[in-house]
Design a protein around this motif. Structure first.
Motif, short mmCIF file in Angstrom:
data_model
loop_
_atom_site.label_atom_id
_atom_site.label_comp_id
_atom_site.label_asym_id
_atom_site.label_seq_id
_atom_site.Cartn_x
_atom_site.Cartn_y
_atom_site.Cartn_z
N GLN A 207 37.83 37.70 36.87
CA GLN A 207 37.72 38.56 38.05
C GLN A 207 36.50 38.21 38.89
N ASP A 208 35.39 37.92 38.21
CA ASP A 208 34.17 37.57 38.94
C ASP A 208 34.36 36.27 39.72
N LEU A 209 35.00 35.29 39.10
CA LEU A 209 35.23 34.02 39.79
C LEU A 209 36.11 34.22 41.02
N ALA A 210 37.20 34.97 40.87
CA ALA A 210 38.11 35.19 41.99
C ALA A 210 37.46 35.99 43.11
N ARG A 211 36.57 36.89 42.72
CA ARG A 211 35.89 37.73 43.71
C ARG A 211 34.87 36.92 44.52
N GLN B 297 38.76 30.80 46.90
CA GLN B 297 39.44 29.52 47.02
C GLN B 297 39.66 28.89 45.64
N ARG B 298 38.61 28.90 44.81
CA ARG B 298 38.76 28.38 43.45
C ARG B 298 39.68 29.27 42.63
N GLY B 299 39.64 30.56 42.88
CA GLY B 299 40.46 31.50 42.11
C GLY B 299 41.82 31.75 42.72
N GLU B 300 42.28 30.83 43.55
CA GLU B 300 43.54 31.04 44.29
C GLU B 300 44.71 31.30 43.35
N ARG B 301 44.84 30.51 42.29
CA ARG B 301 45.98 30.68 41.38
C ARG B 301 45.90 32.00 40.64
N LEU B 302 44.72 32.38 40.20
CA LEU B 302 44.55 33.66 39.52
C LEU B 302 44.94 34.81 40.44
N LEU C 269 48.76 35.05 40.93
CA LEU C 269 49.45 35.67 39.79
C LEU C 269 49.18 37.16 39.71
N ALA C 270 48.07 37.61 40.31
CA ALA C 270 47.70 39.03 40.29
C ALA C 270 48.06 39.72 41.60
N ASP C 271 48.95 39.12 42.38
CA ASP C 271 49.40 39.71 43.66
C ASP C 271 48.24 39.97 44.60
N GLY C 272 47.21 39.12 44.52
CA GLY C 272 46.09 39.21 45.43
C GLY C 272 45.06 40.28 45.11
N VAL C 273 45.24 40.98 43.98
CA VAL C 273 44.34 42.07 43.62
C VAL C 273 43.44 41.61 42.47
N VAL C 274 42.15 41.47 42.75
CA VAL C 274 41.21 40.98 41.75
C VAL C 274 41.27 41.80 40.48
N GLU C 275 41.34 43.11 40.62
CA GLU C 275 41.31 44.01 39.45
C GLU C 275 42.55 43.87 38.58
N ALA D 271 45.63 28.95 32.79
CA ALA D 271 44.98 27.87 32.03
C ALA D 271 46.02 26.94 31.43
N MET D 272 47.12 27.48 30.93
CA MET D 272 48.17 26.64 30.36
C MET D 272 48.85 25.79 31.42
N GLU D 273 48.78 26.24 32.67
CA GLU D 273 49.30 25.45 33.79
C GLU D 273 48.31 24.37 34.22
N GLY D 274 47.10 24.43 33.67
CA GLY D 274 46.09 23.45 34.03
C GLY D 274 45.18 23.87 35.17
N ASP D 275 45.19 25.14 35.53
CA ASP D 275 44.35 25.61 36.63
C ASP D 275 42.87 25.46 36.27
N PRO D 276 42.10 24.74 37.09
CA PRO D 276 40.69 24.49 36.74
C PRO D 276 39.85 25.76 36.62
N ALA D 277 40.12 26.75 37.46
CA ALA D 277 39.33 27.99 37.41
C ALA D 277 39.57 28.73 36.11
N ALA D 278 40.82 28.84 35.70
CA ALA D 278 41.13 29.52 34.45
C ALA D 278 40.56 28.77 33.25
#
Length: 315
Positions: A192-196, A200-205, A208-214, A225-232
């Motif tokens: 959540q902190d990274l996406a907040r 841009q780095r947290g775009e995939r997260l 998947l969360a419908d744009g809601v950090v929480e 992470a299993m998809e290979g997303d660098p941020a995750a």
């Protein structure tokens, strides 16, 4: 002799018939009443009675009950179990009012650790530290082939040793506890902190969360992470580094043959294990030259508590 193992969780009471090999032969579940200790004992008694009704008379010899809380050295009284609303609760006595069998009460993490040592990932090792990376961090110690409870029955609360002086506030009332940095809760906080702070780095997260950090959860971070997303993957690296650091400190004190990691975070497999092992090897004292404990993944999953509680009832 068959026994019955009972695992009291925050939402359900799961009970099963356990044989000498740790196999669960039959199983029942009931919702956990958290408003009245007497009702909780009644539910345990009901679960035991249902399982016994399916077996010939005399085949069940004892009952072991695992509970998430501090259990005294006599394995009879729950000193405190916050999520169940128990404090100085004579749970053994209450359960025995409903069950005409010998009963022992055990901390749930101790029961799971014993099961992994006897029947799971710890087989063949006499010095084992089990660490559960779940919402928080739990632990269990099997040293010299025996479950180590400590003088007052509350050993192995490893999630609450202080990693960072004056660090993050913990629900236990202290600051900087290990579970604030290496648990499922910590993984979610990192995501959540990274996406907040860096959408841009947290775009995939965020997607998947419908744009809601929480709404970024451990499940979402694991999927990304299993998809290979660098941020995750970075979130897992950070949490894995803290986890390995904690294992290194435990190794300095306990010198186990192996660590067994369980809990939801460990379900990510090598995504979490690789950074944990690398961090452990980097931080452990006495390198080079010291023999390193293995870091293994728990094998019994959600049934470890039942299998362990049932087996401990034999002793």
């Amino acid at each position: 002799m068959l026994t019955i193992g009972v695992d009291i969780g925050g939402t359900k009471v799961a009970a099963g018939v356990v044989d000498h090999d740790g196999q669960i032969l039959d199983k029942v579940k009931y919702p956990t009443p958290t408003d009245d200790p007497r009702r909780l004992a009644e539910v345990v008694g009901r679960a035991v009675a249902e399982l016994r009704s399916r077996k010939p008379d005399g085949e069940i010899g004892a009952v072991g009950v695992g509970v998430a809380g501090f259990v005294d050295e006599d394995r009879a009284t729950v000193q405190v179990a916050v999520n169940l609303g128990l404090r100085d609760e004579p749970l053994k006595e209450r359960v025995q009012q409903h069950v005409d069998l010998p009963v022992v009460i055990e901390n749930d993490a101790n029961a799971a650790a014993w099961a992994e040592a006897r029947f799971g990932a710890g087989q063949g090792s006499d010095h084992i530290v089990c660490v559960t990376l779940g919402t928080g961090i739990g632990g269990g110690l099997v040293l010299g082939g025996a479950l180590h409870r400590g003088r007052y029955g509350v050993a192995a609360e490893v999630g609450h040793y202080r990693m960072v002086p004056h660090g993050r506030r913990c629900a236990c009332g202290n600051h900087g506890c290990w579970e604030q940095y290496a648990s499922g809760r910590a993984l979610v906080a990192e995501g959540q902190d990274l996406a907040r702070t860096d959408p841009q780095r947290g775009e995939r997260l965020l997607k998947l969360a419908d744009g809601v950090v929480e709404q970024i959860s451990g499940r979402i971070i694991t999927q990304a992470a299993m998809e290979g997303d660098p941020a995750a993957l970075e979130c897992f690296r950070i949490v894995g580094d803290w986890a390995g650091l904690g294992l290194a400190d435990l190794a300095a004190i306990l010198d186990p043959e192996c660590f067994v990691l369980g809990g939801g975070v460990s379900d990510a497999g090598d995504i979490i294990l690789d950074p944990v092992r690398a961090s452990f090897a980097r931080h452990v004292s006495g390198r080079p030259g010291r023999r390193l404990a293995e870091v293994r993944v728990a094998e019994l999953g959600g049934e470890a508590g039942i299998a362990g509680a049932g087996d401990l009832a034999r002793y």
